[in-house]
Enzyme design. Structure first.
Site, PDB file in Angstrom:
ATOM      1  N   HIS A   1      -7.904  -3.219  -0.110  1.00  0.00           N
ATOM      2  CA  HIS A   1      -6.842  -2.203   0.029  1.00  0.00           C
ATOM      3  C   HIS A   1      -6.187  -2.212   1.405  1.00  0.00           C
ATOM      4  CE1 HIS A   1      -7.713  -0.685  -3.891  1.00  0.00           C
ATOM      5  NE2 HIS A   1      -8.944  -0.340  -3.546  1.00  0.00           N
TER       6      HIS A   1
ATOM      7  N   GLU B   1       0.887  -1.177   0.000  1.00  0.00           N
ATOM      8  CA  GLU B   1       0.000   0.000   0.000  1.00  0.00           C
ATOM      9  C   GLU B   1       0.919   1.219   0.000  1.00  0.00           C
ATOM     10  OE1 GLU B   1      -3.156  -0.495  -0.476  1.00  0.00           O
ATOM     11  OE2 GLU B   1      -3.037  -2.651  -0.091  1.00  0.00           O
TER      12      GLU B   1
HETATM   13  P1  AMP Z   1      -4.201  -2.092  -3.855  1.00  0.00           P
HETATM   14  O1  AMP Z   1      -3.074  -3.064  -3.736  1.00  0.00           O
HETATM   15  O2  AMP Z   1      -5.112  -2.320  -4.999  1.00  0.00           O
HETATM   16  O3  AMP Z   1      -4.897  -2.056  -2.540  1.00  0.00           O
HETATM   17  O4  AMP Z   1      -3.582  -0.645  -4.105  1.00  0.00           O
HETATM   18  C1  AMP Z   1      -2.245  -0.336  -3.876  1.00  0.00           C
HETATM   19  C2  AMP Z   1      -2.090   1.168  -3.803  1.00  0.00           C
HETATM   20  O5  AMP Z   1      -2.556   1.766  -5.015  1.00  0.00           O
HETATM   21  C3  AMP Z   1      -2.881   1.841  -2.702  1.00  0.00           C
HETATM   22  O6  AMP Z   1      -2.215   1.806  -1.456  1.00  0.00           O
HETATM   23  C4  AMP Z   1      -2.953   3.264  -3.225  1.00  0.00           C
HETATM   24  O7  AMP Z   1      -1.734   3.963  -3.034  1.00  0.00           O
HETATM   25  C5  AMP Z   1      -3.119   3.047  -4.724  1.00  0.00           C
HETATM   26  N1  AMP Z   1      -4.553   3.019  -5.070  1.00  0.00           N
HETATM   27  C6  AMP Z   1      -5.370   1.954  -5.179  1.00  0.00           C
HETATM   28  N2  AMP Z   1      -6.613   2.336  -5.525  1.00  0.00           N
HETATM   29  C7  AMP Z   1      -6.587   3.676  -5.635  1.00  0.00           C
HETATM   30  C8  AMP Z   1      -7.540   4.690  -5.986  1.00  0.00           C
HETATM   31  N3  AMP Z   1      -8.806   4.379  -6.281  1.00  0.00           N
HETATM   32  N4  AMP Z   1      -7.146   5.990  -6.015  1.00  0.00           N
HETATM   33  C9  AMP Z   1      -5.855   6.332  -5.737  1.00  0.00           C
HETATM   34  N5  AMP Z   1      -4.910   5.443  -5.402  1.00  0.00           N
HETATM   35  C10 AMP Z   1      -5.261   4.139  -5.355  1.00  0.00           C
HETATM   36 MG    MG Z   2      -3.687  -3.755  -1.553  1.00  0.00          MG
HETATM   37 MG    MG Z   3      -2.253  -4.538  -4.614  1.00  0.00          MG
END
Ligand code: AMP
Ligand code: MG
Ligand code: MG
Length: 293
Positions: free
Chosen positions: A167, A25
């Site tokens: 997330h 993250e």
């Molecule tokens: P995830 O592994 O999909 O949870 O996302 C990894 C990282 O991507 C998160 O910690 C955010 O920094 C970025 N991220 C994910 N979704 C979003 C979003 N909708 N808007 C902005 N940043 C995002």
């Molecule tokens: Mg994640």
């Molecule tokens: Mg991820």
């Protein structure tokens, strides 16, 4: 799917003794690209390649240097509290702790593969932050299995629901680990799906990197392999810079990438240099941009 072998209903012998599932993250803002983006949660779940058992779990919160105060959007998206990152470690320390955990949990006997959901974690996030901060990372992060590539429709086929909070790095890593285990049980052979350029050969001093010729006649960014062969730039070389020299680097500290505007309009045909970490899927990592003519 090529990677799925015929042996359904029984696990195959995997090429790797262990799989380490990670899901970073990072700092973020709503609808705006944050720069530099920094890792704030570093979770990992270790899966035994032979038994499919989850052997151990690792998590460290990481303190961002450039945007130390998390946005409300980021806190709500990730569930990470300000005090979590305030009490976190630096990325280099987190990498070291992760490496120590991994060595202890695998008793040092590893052929292991990093598993992610998407290419972003290893190709973009960890790679760019380590380059940007001059942090050396273990080489096992330079290649990975992107489970998204391996399974695509298999999530629904496996009848699995996402557990926990979307997330939340550790919940995401746990769910990815569950999918990995299920796929292994169903006879999916895990193979590396992505990798960074191979490590650079030792470079002779007088050897100049061969540059690609841009349509504008100037020098465009060297290819990925050539980028890796260059020494990291000194801070004073990064910018300001008009982008036209082969020694120009973007804010990510990689050689700039040259391009020509193809969209019809007043800027069509104009040449520019931008972030060297640009990819078609993700766009630029940093906001570096200069016109060359
Ligand atoms: P995830 O592994 O999909 O949870 O996302 C990894 C990282 O991507 C998160 O910690 C955010 O920094 C970025 N991220 C994910 N979704 C979003 C979003 N909708 N808007 C902005 N940043 C995002
Ligand atoms: Mg994640
Ligand atoms: Mg991820």
């Amino acid at each position: 799917m090529a990677a799925i072998m015929a042996a359904r209903g029984q696990g195959l012998v995997q090429d790797f003794d262990f799989f380490v599932v990670v899901d970073f993250e990072a700092t973020c803002m709503k609808d705006v690209r944050i720069f530099p983006q920094e890792i704030i949660e570093f979770p990992a779940v270790l899966v035994d390649g032979a038994t499919g058992r989850i052997e151990s779990v690792f998590r460290r919160y990481v303190r961002p240097k450039h945007h130390p105060v998390l946005t409300q959007f980021c806190r709500e998206l990730t569930g990470i509290r300000q005090e979590d990152v305030d009490g976190g470690v630096e990325l280099g320390e987190g990498l070291w702790m992760h490496d120590s955990w991994l060595k202890a949990a695998t008793a040092g006997a590893w052929s292991l593969a990093v598993v992610t959901w998407g290419d972003w974690d290893c190709r973009i996030m960890l790679e760019s932050e380590c380059r940007f901060k001059g942090i050396e990372k273990p080489s096992y992060f330079d290649r990975w299995i992107n489970l998204r590539v391996t399974l695509q429709e298999a999530v629904r086929a496996a009848g699995l629901d996402w557990e926990g909070r979307l997330h939340c790095g550790l919940d995401d890593a746990r769910n990815t680990a569950r999918l990995l285990v299920e796929l292994m049980r169903r006879g999916v052979k895990m193979t590396i799906t992505g990798s960074l350029a191979p490590p650079p050969p030792i470079q002779q001093k007088e050897q100049q990197p061969q540059l690609l010729t841009s349509p504008c006649g100037g020098s465009s960014a060297p290819s990925l392999i050539q980028q890796k062969q260059q020494q990291p730039p000194q801070p004073h070389m990064i910018s300001p810079c008009d982008g036209t020299s082969a020694t120009c680097f973007c804010y990510c500290r990689v050689p700039t990438r040259g391009g020509v505007v193809s969209v019809p309009g007043p800027m069509q045909g104009k040449c520019f240099f931008g972030c060297g970490n640009w990819t078609p899927a993700m766009g630029p990592v940093c906001p570096y941009f200069v016109w060359t003519n």
